[in-house]
Design a protein around this motif. Structure first.
Motif, PDB file in Angstrom:
ATOM      1  N   MET A   1       0.829  -1.207   0.000  1.00  0.00           N
ATOM      2  CA  MET A   1       0.000   0.000   0.000  1.00  0.00           C
ATOM      3  C   MET A   1       0.862   1.255   0.000  1.00  0.00           C
ATOM      4  SD  MET A   1      -2.938   1.491  -0.018  1.00  0.00           S
ATOM      5  CE  MET A   1      -4.319   0.473   0.521  1.00  0.00           C
ATOM      6  N   LEU A   2       1.915   1.280   0.799  1.00  0.00           N
ATOM      7  CA  LEU A   2       2.802   2.440   0.838  1.00  0.00           C
ATOM      8  C   LEU A   2       3.465   2.655  -0.521  1.00  0.00           C
ATOM      9  CD1 LEU A   2       4.515   1.950   4.326  1.00  0.00           C
ATOM     10  CD2 LEU A   2       2.834   3.690   3.715  1.00  0.00           C
ATOM     11  N   ARG A   3       3.943   1.573  -1.117  1.00  0.00           N
ATOM     12  CA  ARG A   3       4.564   1.691  -2.450  1.00  0.00           C
ATOM     13  C   ARG A   3       3.562   2.211  -3.475  1.00  0.00           C
ATOM     14  NH1 ARG A   3       6.694  -3.695  -1.054  1.00  0.00           N
ATOM     15  NH2 ARG A   3       8.876  -3.505  -0.417  1.00  0.00           N
TER      16      ARG A   3
ATOM     17  N   GLY B   1       1.925  11.523  -0.087  1.00  0.00           N
ATOM     18  CA  GLY B   1       2.996  10.724  -0.675  1.00  0.00           C
ATOM     19  C   GLY B   1       4.305  10.857   0.090  1.00  0.00           C
ATOM     20  N   LEU B   2       4.652  12.073   0.502  1.00  0.00           N
ATOM     21  CA  LEU B   2       5.896  12.280   1.246  1.00  0.00           C
ATOM     22  C   LEU B   2       5.837  11.621   2.621  1.00  0.00           C
ATOM     23  CD1 LEU B   2       6.632  15.984   0.248  1.00  0.00           C
ATOM     24  CD2 LEU B   2       8.067  13.994  -0.265  1.00  0.00           C
ATOM     25  N   THR B   3       4.657  11.613   3.234  1.00  0.00           N
ATOM     26  CA  THR B   3       4.502  10.934   4.525  1.00  0.00           C
ATOM     27  C   THR B   3       4.736   9.435   4.371  1.00  0.00           C
ATOM     28  OG1 THR B   3       2.910  12.595   5.291  1.00  0.00           O
ATOM     29  CG2 THR B   3       2.924  10.479   6.433  1.00  0.00           C
ATOM     30  N   CYS B   4       4.170   8.840   3.320  1.00  0.00           N
ATOM     31  CA  CYS B   4       4.393   7.415   3.060  1.00  0.00           C
ATOM     32  C   CYS B   4       5.864   7.139   2.749  1.00  0.00           C
ATOM     33  CB  CYS B   4       3.514   6.946   1.898  1.00  0.00           C
ATOM     34  SG  CYS B   4       1.748   6.956   2.260  1.00  0.00           S
ATOM     35  N   HIS B   5       6.481   8.046   2.011  1.00  0.00           N
ATOM     36  CA  HIS B   5       7.909   7.907   1.693  1.00  0.00           C
ATOM     37  C   HIS B   5       8.743   7.932   2.974  1.00  0.00           C
ATOM     38  CE1 HIS B   5      11.850   8.686  -0.079  1.00  0.00           C
ATOM     39  NE2 HIS B   5      11.343   8.421  -1.264  1.00  0.00           N
ATOM     40  N   PHE B   6       8.396   8.811   3.887  1.00  0.00           N
ATOM     41  CA  PHE B   6       9.120   8.897   5.156  1.00  0.00           C
ATOM     42  C   PHE B   6       8.937   7.613   5.972  1.00  0.00           C
ATOM     43  CE2 PHE B   6       9.348  10.156   9.662  1.00  0.00           C
ATOM     44  CZ  PHE B   6      10.646  10.638   9.704  1.00  0.00           C
TER      45      PHE B   6
ATOM     46  N   ILE C   1      12.121  -0.042   4.610  1.00  0.00           N
ATOM     47  CA  ILE C   1      11.407  -0.883   3.646  1.00  0.00           C
ATOM     48  C   ILE C   1      12.006  -0.662   2.266  1.00  0.00           C
ATOM     49  CG2 ILE C   1       9.156  -1.433   2.652  1.00  0.00           C
ATOM     50  CD1 ILE C   1       7.898  -0.176   5.142  1.00  0.00           C
ATOM     51  N   PRO C   2      12.482  -1.688   1.595  1.00  0.00           N
ATOM     52  CA  PRO C   2      13.138  -1.508   0.291  1.00  0.00           C
ATOM     53  C   PRO C   2      12.189  -0.925  -0.758  1.00  0.00           C
ATOM     54  CG  PRO C   2      13.543  -3.712   1.187  1.00  0.00           C
ATOM     55  CD  PRO C   2      12.484  -3.096   2.036  1.00  0.00           C
ATOM     56  N   MET C   3      12.710   0.038  -1.534  1.00  0.00           N
ATOM     57  CA  MET C   3      11.936   0.548  -2.668  1.00  0.00           C
ATOM     58  C   MET C   3      12.835   1.017  -3.805  1.00  0.00           C
ATOM     59  SD  MET C   3      10.491   4.187  -1.234  1.00  0.00           S
ATOM     60  CE  MET C   3      11.487   5.238  -0.164  1.00  0.00           C
ATOM     61  N   GLY C   4      14.113   0.689  -3.745  1.00  0.00           N
ATOM     62  CA  GLY C   4      15.031   1.076  -4.812  1.00  0.00           C
ATOM     63  C   GLY C   4      15.625   2.447  -4.554  1.00  0.00           C
ATOM     64  N   ARG C   5      16.944   2.535  -4.506  1.00  0.00           N
ATOM     65  CA  ARG C   5      17.597   3.796  -4.139  1.00  0.00           C
ATOM     66  C   ARG C   5      17.322   4.900  -5.137  1.00  0.00           C
ATOM     67  NH1 ARG C   5      23.710   3.303  -2.293  1.00  0.00           N
ATOM     68  NH2 ARG C   5      22.564   2.044  -0.750  1.00  0.00           N
ATOM     69  N   GLN C   6      17.424   4.594  -6.434  1.00  0.00           N
ATOM     70  CA  GLN C   6      17.205   5.624  -7.449  1.00  0.00           C
ATOM     71  C   GLN C   6      15.753   6.101  -7.451  1.00  0.00           C
ATOM     72  OE1 GLN C   6      18.560   4.337 -11.281  1.00  0.00           O
ATOM     73  NE2 GLN C   6      20.729   4.467 -10.738  1.00  0.00           N
ATOM     74  N   PHE C   7      14.811   5.144  -7.361  1.00  0.00           N
ATOM     75  CA  PHE C   7      13.402   5.537  -7.330  1.00  0.00           C
ATOM     76  C   PHE C   7      13.101   6.356  -6.083  1.00  0.00           C
ATOM     77  CE2 PHE C   7       9.049   4.673  -5.843  1.00  0.00           C
ATOM     78  CZ  PHE C   7       8.343   5.220  -6.899  1.00  0.00           C
ATOM     79  N   ALA C   8      13.681   5.980  -4.960  1.00  0.00           N
ATOM     80  CA  ALA C   8      13.451   6.714  -3.713  1.00  0.00           C
ATOM     81  C   ALA C   8      13.888   8.163  -3.851  1.00  0.00           C
ATOM     82  CB  ALA C   8      14.192   6.042  -2.560  1.00  0.00           C
ATOM     83  N   PHE C   9      15.040   8.379  -4.475  1.00  0.00           N
ATOM     84  CA  PHE C   9      15.535   9.745  -4.643  1.00  0.00           C
ATOM     85  C   PHE C   9      14.682  10.521  -5.627  1.00  0.00           C
ATOM     86  CE2 PHE C   9      18.117  12.767  -7.068  1.00  0.00           C
ATOM     87  CZ  PHE C   9      18.493  13.620  -6.045  1.00  0.00           C
ATOM     88  N   ARG C  10      14.394   9.913  -6.789  1.00  0.00           N
ATOM     89  CA  ARG C  10      13.627  10.624  -7.822  1.00  0.00           C
ATOM     90  C   ARG C  10      12.209  10.948  -7.344  1.00  0.00           C
ATOM     91  NH1 ARG C  10      15.959   6.727 -11.445  1.00  0.00           N
ATOM     92  NH2 ARG C  10      13.972   5.603 -11.392  1.00  0.00           N
TER      93      ARG C  10
ATOM     94  N   GLN D   1      -1.832 -15.314   9.841  1.00  0.00           N
ATOM     95  CA  GLN D   1      -2.141 -16.155   8.685  1.00  0.00           C
ATOM     96  C   GLN D   1      -1.486 -15.678   7.402  1.00  0.00           C
ATOM     97  OE1 GLN D   1      -6.349 -16.466   8.237  1.00  0.00           O
ATOM     98  NE2 GLN D   1      -6.630 -17.719  10.070  1.00  0.00           N
ATOM     99  N   SER D   2      -0.897 -14.471   7.424  1.00  0.00           N
ATOM    100  CA  SER D   2      -0.376 -13.921   6.174  1.00  0.00           C
ATOM    101  C   SER D   2       0.971 -13.285   6.415  1.00  0.00           C
ATOM    102  CB  SER D   2      -1.332 -12.853   5.602  1.00  0.00           C
ATOM    103  OG  SER D   2      -0.778 -12.216   4.500  1.00  0.00           O
ATOM    104  N   ALA D   3       2.012 -13.889   5.927  1.00  0.00           N
ATOM    105  CA  ALA D   3       3.345 -13.348   6.123  1.00  0.00           C
ATOM    106  C   ALA D   3       3.560 -12.142   5.237  1.00  0.00           C
ATOM    107  CB  ALA D   3       4.408 -14.406   5.786  1.00  0.00           C
ATOM    108  N   PRO D   4       4.066 -11.026   5.789  1.00  0.00           N
ATOM    109  CA  PRO D   4       4.290  -9.838   4.980  1.00  0.00           C
ATOM    110  C   PRO D   4       5.429 -10.010   3.993  1.00  0.00           C
ATOM    111  CG  PRO D   4       5.141  -9.532   7.195  1.00  0.00           C
ATOM    112  CD  PRO D   4       4.422 -10.833   7.194  1.00  0.00           C
ATOM    113  N   ARG D   5       5.301  -9.406   2.844  1.00  0.00           N
ATOM    114  CA  ARG D   5       6.339  -9.486   1.818  1.00  0.00           C
ATOM    115  C   ARG D   5       7.112  -8.169   1.779  1.00  0.00           C
ATOM    116  NH1 ARG D   5       1.729 -10.500  -0.771  1.00  0.00           N
ATOM    117  NH2 ARG D   5       1.961  -8.669  -2.078  1.00  0.00           N
ATOM    118  N   LEU D   6       8.372  -8.269   1.620  1.00  0.00           N
ATOM    119  CA  LEU D   6       9.212  -7.104   1.454  1.00  0.00           C
ATOM    120  C   LEU D   6       9.552  -6.908  -0.013  1.00  0.00           C
ATOM    121  CD1 LEU D   6      11.603  -7.360   4.512  1.00  0.00           C
ATOM    122  CD2 LEU D   6       9.587  -5.964   4.270  1.00  0.00           C
TER     123      LEU D   6
END
Length: 456
Positions: free
Chosen positions: A153-155, A221-226, A233-242, A451-456
């Motif tokens: 959801m955050l992504r 969006g910035l709150t979710c990014h923070f 939580i991984p989201m890709g370094r380049q994407f995170a910056f852009r 019942q549901s393991a979170p995915r990273l």
């Protein structure tokens, strides 16, 4: 482009959103959720039927029909606190209707308002249908929580916000190169509303409809990014910056005082609560952004800088909020029980400034979620609507030591997410809070069952 031409474009956009949501509703829930959030964010894309109809509203109707015929709004063995979260939200909807029915009759008999603003069947119908839209959005959130994790959801929110941010940057670039505004604000009366402040400084709107809506999306969006950065939580370094750079740029270009304030408040709130998770690099980034803002933007002598400072220094409530708060202070019974759906304008209009031209011949509500709910449903309705996250927090504190570390981590992020959304909602009414409430209830209930393991 006139309003009729604009509506052809908007109609295609809304139908495309509905098609994608319907096609992916069962196959790829994460794509459907992204389209629903995009529909909520794109306040400039709607079908005009005398009032705007958005894609998320059409989809919420099908969610309600699914609820009526198949049920499915509960998470079995979710725990008492998490189940009470859901019940509190449902009580809010029920209470809002039950308090409205007698008040609609009383205010109609007493003859409040004029021909344009008095209680009428059309107004009652529109208010009731809109409440049903919100209930449908809540059930959509529950469905989303069953199929995607909080990380997903955050992504999704960040991706949607980044897309809209790029639209704002592209809009401003094209405007200054060619003088063409790609996203004009066209009213139903064929008027094109100015996106300039004092006819000097342009405010970006992107696909959001208005500059303030763009600012709110960027704040979200910035709150979710923070949150993503805070909890590693991984989201890709380049994407995170852009993405973060694009959202900050769009927020500044929107010149939205509300967006800037909400960004600072929600990120500051999360930083204060989870200060132990902050790293030295976080402080360095915050110092760098602050230094750039002060020296290059606020410290310059240009028109844009002075306008941004003026917008950021605004502290008073908007006119609608002020009039509603004064109406409630003069009618304490409404403050406690509410005035019923869509009735507060009958009393608030008397407190509009004499030189304020809007809303005198049409119903209106407050812009802040706090006064919006108080005006309709009073303190009782506000309690039902806002107590859920606190009940969920209590449930989490009871079971957290029994949860595996991965589940505990996602539960903590979910709670931070819904509390930040609640804080934002109280300051600025946004329907996404209803969807996120359903999502938080479902995710926390599922995590409680392990019942549901979170995915990273």
């Amino acid at each position: 482009m006139n309003f009729e031409g604009y509506q052809y474009v908007a109609l295609v956009a809304v139908l495309a959103e509905c098609f994608v949501i319907a096609f992916t509703y069962n196959r790829k829930p994460n794509v459907a959720v992204a389209c629903i959030i995009l529909s909520i964010a794109l306040k400039g894309q709607y079908i005009w039927v005398g009032r705007p109809i958005y894609a998320w509203q059409l989809v919420s109707v099908f969610a309600l029909l699914h609820l009526v015929f198949k049920g499915g709004t509960t998470v079995p063995r979710a725990g008492i606190s998490f189940s009470t979260f859901r019940l509190a939200m449902l009580f809010f909807f029920l209470y809002s209707v039950f308090i409205s029915i007698p008040l609609w009759y009383i205010l109609s008999v007493e003859g409040h308002g004029d021909k344009a603003t008095a209680v009428s069947f059309s107004r009652i119908a529109s208010q009731t249908v809109y409440l049903c839209f919100l209930l449908g959005l809540f059930t959509l959130g529950i469905r989303a929580g069953r199929h995607i994790t909080t990380f997903d959801m955050l992504r999704t929110v960040i991706s949607v916000s980044t897309f809209i941010a790029y639209g704002a940057i592209f809009q401003v670039t094209v405007l200054y190169l060619t003088g063409i505004n790609l996203f004009p604000i066209i009213g139903s009366d064929e008027t094109i509303r100015s996106a300039y402040i004092m006819d000097l400084v342009f405010r970006a709107t992107s696909f959001a409809g208005e500059p303030k809506h763009l600012g709110l999306i960027m704040a979200f969006g910035l709150t979710c990014h923070f949150l993503m950065r805070l909890f590693r939580i991984p989201m890709g370094r380049q994407f995170a910056f852009r993405s973060s750079a694009a959202m900050v740029a769009a927020l500044v270009l929107s010149l939205s005082a509300t967006g800037i304030f909400l960004t600072a408040l929600t990120i500051g709130f999360l930083a204060l609560i989870f200060f132990r998770l902050l790293r030295y690099s976080d402080y360095a980034i915050a110092g760098f952004v602050l230094a750039i803002s002060v020296t290059q933007i606020l410290g310059s002598d240009g028109i844009f800088s002075s306008t941004l400072q003026a917008q950021a220094s605004k502290t008073e409530f908007e006119v609608q909020d002020q009039s509603v708060s004064r109406a409630l202070s003069e009618n304490p019974e409404f403050l406690v029980f509410g005035s019923g759906l869509g009735n507060i304008h009958l009393f608030a209009v008397e407190h509009l400034p004499s030189n304020f031209p809007l809303f005198r011949e049409s119903g209106y509500k407050a812009n802040s979620g706090l006064f919006y709910v108080l005006g309709d449903s009073g303190l009782i309705g506000l309690l039902f609507l806002t107590i859920g996250p606190f009940l969920a927090l209590n449930g989490y504190l009871v079971v957290r030591n029994k949860l595996p570390l991965a589940y505990r981590r996602e539960a903590a992020i979910t709670l931070a997410f819904i509390f930040a959304s609640l804080l934002s909602f109280l300051l600025r009414f946004d329907v996404i809070y209803f969807m996120l409430s359903g999502f938080a209830y479902a995710r926390l209930g599922i995590l409680n069952k392990c019942q549901s393991a979170p995915r990273l």
